[in-house]
Write a protein that holds these residues in place. Sequence first.
Motif, short mmCIF file in Angstrom:
data_model
loop_
_atom_site.label_atom_id
_atom_site.label_comp_id
_atom_site.label_asym_id
_atom_site.label_seq_id
_atom_site.Cartn_x
_atom_site.Cartn_y
_atom_site.Cartn_z
N GLU A 14 -7.50 2.25 -5.70
CA GLU A 14 -7.16 3.72 -5.07
C GLU A 14 -8.56 3.81 -4.26
OE1 GLU A 14 -4.57 5.98 -8.49
OE2 GLU A 14 -6.70 6.23 -8.41
N MET A 15 -8.12 4.36 -3.10
CA MET A 15 -9.25 4.88 -2.32
C MET A 15 -8.80 6.13 -1.73
SD MET A 15 -11.45 2.28 -2.01
CE MET A 15 -12.38 2.52 -0.53
N ASN A 16 -9.57 6.69 -1.10
CA ASN A 16 -9.32 7.93 -0.18
C ASN A 16 -8.15 7.93 0.73
OD1 ASN A 16 -11.07 10.16 -1.07
ND2 ASN A 16 -12.52 8.96 -0.16
N GLN A 17 -7.18 8.74 0.68
CA GLN A 17 -5.73 8.70 1.41
C GLN A 17 -6.22 8.23 2.84
OE1 GLN A 17 -2.57 11.65 2.37
NE2 GLN A 17 -2.21 10.39 0.70
N GLY A 18 -5.78 7.28 3.50
CA GLY A 18 -5.89 6.95 4.81
C GLY A 18 -7.10 5.67 5.00
N TRP A 19 -7.45 5.39 3.91
CA TRP A 19 -8.80 4.46 4.11
C TRP A 19 -8.39 3.18 4.46
CZ3 TRP A 19 -10.52 -0.05 2.64
CH2 TRP A 19 -11.91 -0.44 2.54
N PHE A 20 -7.22 2.69 3.96
CA PHE A 20 -6.70 1.39 4.43
C PHE A 20 -6.05 1.28 5.84
CE2 PHE A 20 -6.39 1.55 -0.20
CZ PHE A 20 -7.07 0.27 -0.58
N ALA A 21 -5.30 2.56 6.35
CA ALA A 21 -5.05 2.80 7.47
C ALA A 21 -5.92 2.61 8.43
CB ALA A 21 -4.01 3.68 7.62
N LYS A 22 -7.16 3.39 8.24
CA LYS A 22 -7.98 3.64 9.22
C LYS A 22 -8.94 2.13 9.38
CE LYS A 22 -9.01 8.27 8.09
NZ LYS A 22 -9.97 9.27 7.54
N ILE A 70 0.87 -1.09 0.05
CA ILE A 70 0.03 -0.03 0.02
C ILE A 70 1.02 1.20 0.04
CG2 ILE A 70 -1.72 1.35 1.35
CD1 ILE A 70 -2.61 -1.45 2.39
N ALA A 71 0.50 2.18 -0.77
CA ALA A 71 1.05 3.46 -0.78
C ALA A 71 0.34 4.68 -0.68
CB ALA A 71 2.01 3.72 -1.97
N ASP A 72 0.87 5.65 -0.21
CA ASP A 72 -0.18 7.03 0.03
C ASP A 72 0.43 7.85 -1.00
OD1 ASP A 72 -1.75 5.99 2.10
OD2 ASP A 72 -0.28 7.20 3.54
N MET A 73 -0.45 8.50 -1.81
CA MET A 73 -0.01 9.34 -2.92
C MET A 73 -0.46 10.83 -2.89
SD MET A 73 -0.55 6.47 -5.89
CE MET A 73 -2.31 6.67 -5.85
N LYS A 74 0.39 11.73 -2.92
CA LYS A 74 -0.01 13.13 -2.71
C LYS A 74 -0.53 13.73 -4.30
CE LYS A 74 3.82 14.19 0.27
NZ LYS A 74 4.95 15.23 0.41
#
Length: 155
Positions: free
Chosen positions: A129-137, A107-111
């Motif tokens: 692709e999901m909104n940033q932080g979706w997987f972590a949350k 998983i990677a976060d993208m700016k």
Amino acid sequence: MIKIKTYAFLTGLLALALTTLPAVAQQSQPQRLETITLNAGMHNIRAEVALTPEQRATGLMYRREMAAHEGMLFVFEQAAPQCFWMKNTLLPLSIAFLADDGTVVNIADMKPQTLDSHCSAKPVRYALEMNQGWFAKRGIQTGAKLSGAPFNAPR
């Protein structure tokens, strides 16, 4: 004489701008694709499916918002190293690279609006692709498994 040539040039330039404006405006519109439901444990995902090279190239460009449970699944013809960037993408996103069975490879976060490459750790056929932080949350990490039609299909 110069005024006439200048007027003709400006008139031609204006005509060109007016004829190309719809094409430019159309390119800056988000695409809307067919959706499927994926599951990450108890979490449902409504994923638009990008199947063609054109659909994959446009991805989530120009989107100004996306609901928390929405995303885009990129489907490739064969497993290969996949890399993504965020040109013309306005939303910060997280991307999960997925094995054929739905297992999260990385998983990677993208700016937003960058040309930084974000690549799969190994060859994959899917990226979500999901909104940033979706997987972590939701505690979804490498090794977690998503389910849904694409991952159940025989190869």
